[in-house]
Design a protein around this motif. Structure first.
Motif, short mmCIF file in Angstrom:
data_model
loop_
_atom_site.label_atom_id
_atom_site.label_comp_id
_atom_site.label_asym_id
_atom_site.label_seq_id
_atom_site.Cartn_x
_atom_site.Cartn_y
_atom_site.Cartn_z
N ALA A 164 0.83 -1.22 0.00
CA ALA A 164 0.00 0.00 0.00
C ALA A 164 0.86 1.26 0.00
CB ALA A 164 -0.93 0.00 1.20
N GLU A 165 1.96 1.25 0.75
CA GLU A 165 2.86 2.41 0.79
C GLU A 165 3.55 2.58 -0.56
OE1 GLU A 165 5.35 5.62 1.76
OE2 GLU A 165 3.40 4.94 2.52
N LEU A 166 3.98 1.48 -1.17
CA LEU A 166 4.63 1.57 -2.48
C LEU A 166 3.65 2.11 -3.52
CD1 LEU A 166 6.65 -1.78 -2.56
CD2 LEU A 166 7.58 0.53 -2.38
N GLU A 167 2.39 1.69 -3.45
CA GLU A 167 1.40 2.19 -4.38
C GLU A 167 1.17 3.69 -4.19
OE1 GLU A 167 -1.87 -0.33 -3.49
OE2 GLU A 167 -1.25 -1.91 -4.89
N ARG A 168 1.20 4.14 -2.93
CA ARG A 168 1.04 5.58 -2.66
C ARG A 168 2.21 6.35 -3.26
NH1 ARG A 168 2.76 9.47 0.40
NH2 ARG A 168 4.31 8.15 1.42
N ARG A 169 3.43 5.84 -3.10
CA ARG A 169 4.60 6.52 -3.66
C ARG A 169 4.56 6.52 -5.18
NH1 ARG A 169 9.61 3.97 -0.07
NH2 ARG A 169 8.78 4.48 2.00
N ALA A 170 4.09 5.43 -5.77
CA ALA A 170 4.07 5.32 -7.23
C ALA A 170 3.11 6.32 -7.87
CB ALA A 170 3.68 3.90 -7.62
N GLN A 171 2.11 6.77 -7.14
CA GLN A 171 1.09 7.68 -7.67
C GLN A 171 1.48 9.14 -7.57
OE1 GLN A 171 -2.41 6.60 -5.53
NE2 GLN A 171 -2.60 4.59 -6.52
N ARG A 172 2.62 9.44 -6.98
CA ARG A 172 3.03 10.83 -6.82
C ARG A 172 3.36 11.47 -8.15
NH1 ARG A 172 7.89 10.89 -3.04
NH2 ARG A 172 7.92 12.95 -3.90
#
Length: 224
Positions: free
Chosen positions: A216-224
């Motif tokens: 979930a954290e990686l997905e949040r970073r990927a959407q930046r």
């Protein structure tokens, strides 16, 4: 310690308005973390902190526990106050990921996977123990993905290389430095590659402090 929530060491001279009794967590024998408490108005102004932050106090600090608090600060986006000095986590350390898995892709498979995110990726080296990929950027240096294998497992280690070719894990430079900003711009690229790797080889991602980075954290970073 200061954070959202965050931890720091020896919050001396600071007062916080208490709305509930603070909890206590024994980290090691003689070292106890106390909190959380909201940052008081006076201390928020004095330290240029948001009022929404929380304060944790470390009683009986040791080098081991202080190192842990700095790791939590980097992980949670907070800061550490020790000896009257406020230290904020360096920007860009999120490029330094480690993906551990039971197996690794072949060099060709990994290169094809990475190129779906970064078409300019290249294979720099390959031997019986692993391989090295480079993801270049026009202005922000490049990211190396060093894959090492053993009969039992594999490690995929991400590290940043500056535009001048100097390696840096991002842990020590101040958040306002140009290098730190360059590393930060590469965070989404690293996160997207990490997500694809985790889909291909079941494993776990950890940061430079050894803390788990969730999908979930990686997905949040990927959407930046």
């Amino acid at each position: 310690m200061l954070g959202r929530p965050l931890a720091g060491a020896r919050f001396r001279g600071a007062s916080a308005s208490r709305t509930a009794a603070a909890g206590e967590l024994e980290l090691t024998a003689g070292a106890t973390l106390v909190g959380p408490e909201p940052v008081g108005e006076h201390d928020a102004a004095r330290l240029s902190l948001p009022r929404a932050w929380l304060v944790y106090r470390l009683d009986g600090p040791t080098p081991e526990t202080e190192g842990w608090l700095h790791a939590v600060a980097r992980h949670a986006g907070g800061a550490v106050l020790a000896g009257g000095v406020l230290t904020r986590p360096a920007v860009g350390i999120r490029v330094s990921l480690l993906i551990s898995s039971r197996r690794a892709l072949s060099a060709g498979e990994a290169l094809a996977l990475v190129r779906r995110v970064a078409p300019g990726a290249v294979l720099l080296a390959s031997d019986d123990e692993g391989y090295l990929l480079e993801v270049p950027s026009s202005y922000d240096g490049s990211v190396l993905i060093d894959v090492r294998t053993t009969p039992r497992d594999a490690e995929h280690r991400f590290r940043w290389i500056s535009p001048t070719g100097e390696p840096d894990d991002g842990a020590h430079d101040g958040g306002a430095s140009l290098d730190a900003i360059a590393r930060e711009r590469l965070v989404p690229v690293v996160a997207k590659i990490a997500l694809r790797l985790l889909e291909a080889v079941a494993g776990e991602a950890t940061d430079a402090d050894g803390l788990v980075v969730t999908t979930a954290e990686l997905e949040r970073r990927a959407q930046r």
